[in-house]
Design an enzyme around this catalytic site. Structure first.
Site, PDB file in Angstrom:
ATOM      1  N   THR A 165     -28.732 -43.281  28.615  1.00  0.00           N
ATOM      2  CA  THR A 165     -28.966 -41.882  28.271  1.00  0.00           C
ATOM      3  C   THR A 165     -28.607 -41.048  29.470  1.00  0.00           C
ATOM      4  OG1 THR A 165     -30.786 -42.344  26.791  1.00  0.00           O
ATOM      5  CG2 THR A 165     -30.835 -40.212  27.899  1.00  0.00           C
ATOM      6  N   VAL A 194     -35.830 -42.870  16.350  1.00  0.00           N
ATOM      7  CA  VAL A 194     -35.538 -41.852  17.356  1.00  0.00           C
ATOM      8  C   VAL A 194     -36.369 -42.182  18.581  1.00  0.00           C
ATOM      9  CG1 VAL A 194     -35.802 -39.403  17.928  1.00  0.00           C
ATOM     10  CG2 VAL A 194     -34.956 -40.064  15.670  1.00  0.00           C
ATOM     11  N   THR A 216     -35.043 -42.144  31.213  1.00  0.00           N
ATOM     12  CA  THR A 216     -34.105 -43.032  30.537  1.00  0.00           C
ATOM     13  C   THR A 216     -34.765 -44.390  30.378  1.00  0.00           C
ATOM     14  OG1 THR A 216     -31.880 -43.995  30.619  1.00  0.00           O
ATOM     15  CG2 THR A 216     -33.004 -43.719  32.726  1.00  0.00           C
TER      16      THR A 216
HETATM   17  N1  ASP Z   1     -34.134 -43.433  26.170  1.00  0.00           N
HETATM   18  C1  ASP Z   1     -33.155 -43.861  25.200  1.00  0.00           C
HETATM   19  C2  ASP Z   1     -33.828 -44.169  23.905  1.00  0.00           C
HETATM   20  O1  ASP Z   1     -34.896 -44.761  23.910  1.00  0.00           O
HETATM   21  C3  ASP Z   1     -32.408 -45.051  25.620  1.00  0.00           C
HETATM   22  C4  ASP Z   1     -31.609 -44.868  26.843  1.00  0.00           C
HETATM   23  O2  ASP Z   1     -32.085 -44.408  27.868  1.00  0.00           O
HETATM   24  O3  ASP Z   1     -30.423 -45.169  26.749  1.00  0.00           O
HETATM   25  O4  ASP Z   1     -33.273 -43.855  22.880  1.00  0.00           O
END
Ligand code: ASP
Length: 307
Positions: A165, A194, A216
């Site tokens: 992310t 989500v 993230t």
């Molecule tokens: N935080 C994101 C999610 O849980 C995943 C990521 O950081 O790529 O959708």
């Protein structure tokens, strides 16, 4: 305004100038773009939106934008949000056919009385409001998903399948703050899932008087502690940015003894430009841009992950 909602007492030397922080290696390109926007007299909100839009357009990125890994049904579903200095916020979740979810998130903030639109309704609103659909698939991504679907085992690989992310938080030359966050979420998630990234207070939180934070990693762990909000509230109480991130990670660890396979990383930026980061496992990189230039750093971490 209540005294407790104001800026925390400062123990440092005061405002340090423009600073931009972004998650992971791709944060460098996003920061360079955001820095350019500020130099061209764009607002800090313009900067964080256009910064992460660069990563959304990169079809080689497997966790942001339409090049991201799909869910277990083969759909690439996208989540994004944005928040400004005053706390206005907008987001979209579970949308598929748009290159720039972050632009739609900003439009939700600026053109609707709402904060979050999801799924079909969000897509319809986007189309009706001038956002062009883009129906594409990345062949390698679809091929990898088909291979995965043969066994359909859900075992994310730390720092590879469950991260990437992009969250970006910034303070400009006038001390104004904004943040953005955009993702395709966890690889091979259940259709409809989500994560934290479009949720204000979880994947992103901005309080222009105190600071901003973004997250993230495994979104479920972040949502359960309202992660980014927690980091900002700790800063409000006077906790240093890096230590605020560490305490949020500690809170996750305290509640979840078994965390192998899950990464979480937080970035924190105080309103005066002081900043910090911390992650559950090693390997969480982030980009920092200040008047001294752009650099990639690795966050301090709670546990060592051996591949
Ligand atoms: N935080 C994101 C999610 O849980 C995943 C990521 O950081 O790529 O959708």
């Amino acid at each position: 305004m209540e005294e407790g909602l104001r800026r925390p007492p400062r123990r440092n030397t005061g405002y340090q100038g423009t600073a931009i922080l972004s998650t992971w290696d791709h944060g460098l390109a996003a920061n360079q773009k955001a820095w350019g926007v500020l130099q061209a007299k764009g607002s800090v909100l313009d900067a964080v939106v256009e910064g992460v839009a660069v990563v959304e357009s990169d079809l080689t990125n497997r966790s942001v934008g339409q090049g991201g890994n799909p869910d277990r049904d083969g759909h690439v579903t996208l989540d994004a949000c944005v928040q400004d200095h005053e706390g206005h916020a907008g987001g979209v979740a579970f949308i598929e056919h748009f290159e720039h979810p972050i632009h739609i998130a900003r439009a939700v903030m600026e053109r609707t009385p709402h904060v979050l639109l999801v799924g079909e309704g969000a897509e319809r609103w986007a189309r009706e409001n001038g956002f062009k659909e883009r129906r594409i698939q990345v062949p390698e991504v679809q091929a990898a998903w088909k291979e995965w679907a043969k066994k359909a085992e859900y075992k994310p690989i730390v720092n590879r399948e469950n991260h990437d992310t992009i969250g970006q938080i910034a303070v400009d030359g006038n001390g104004r703050m904004a943040g953005s966050c955009t993702t395709s979420g966890m690889a091979y998630k259940i259709h409809g899932r989500v994560g934290d990234s479009p949720i204000i207070g979880a994947g992103l939180f901005v309080d222009g008087e105190v600071g901003a934070a973004c997250a993230t990693g495994t979104g479920e762990l972040v949502i359960r502690i309202a992660g980014s909000h927690t980091v900002v509230e700790l800063m409000r109480q006077g906790v240093e940015p890096g230590e605020a991130c560490r305490q949020a990670i500690e809170r996750i660890l305290h509640r979840n003894p078994e965390l192998s396979g899950h990464q979480v990383g937080f970035l924190a930026l105080r309103a005066d430009g002081a900043h910090g980061a911390y992650s559950l496992y090693n390997g969480f990189t982030y980009a920092v841009s200040t008047g001294e230039g752009h650099s990639l750093q690795e966050a301090l971490f709670a546990r060592k992950w051996e591949e």
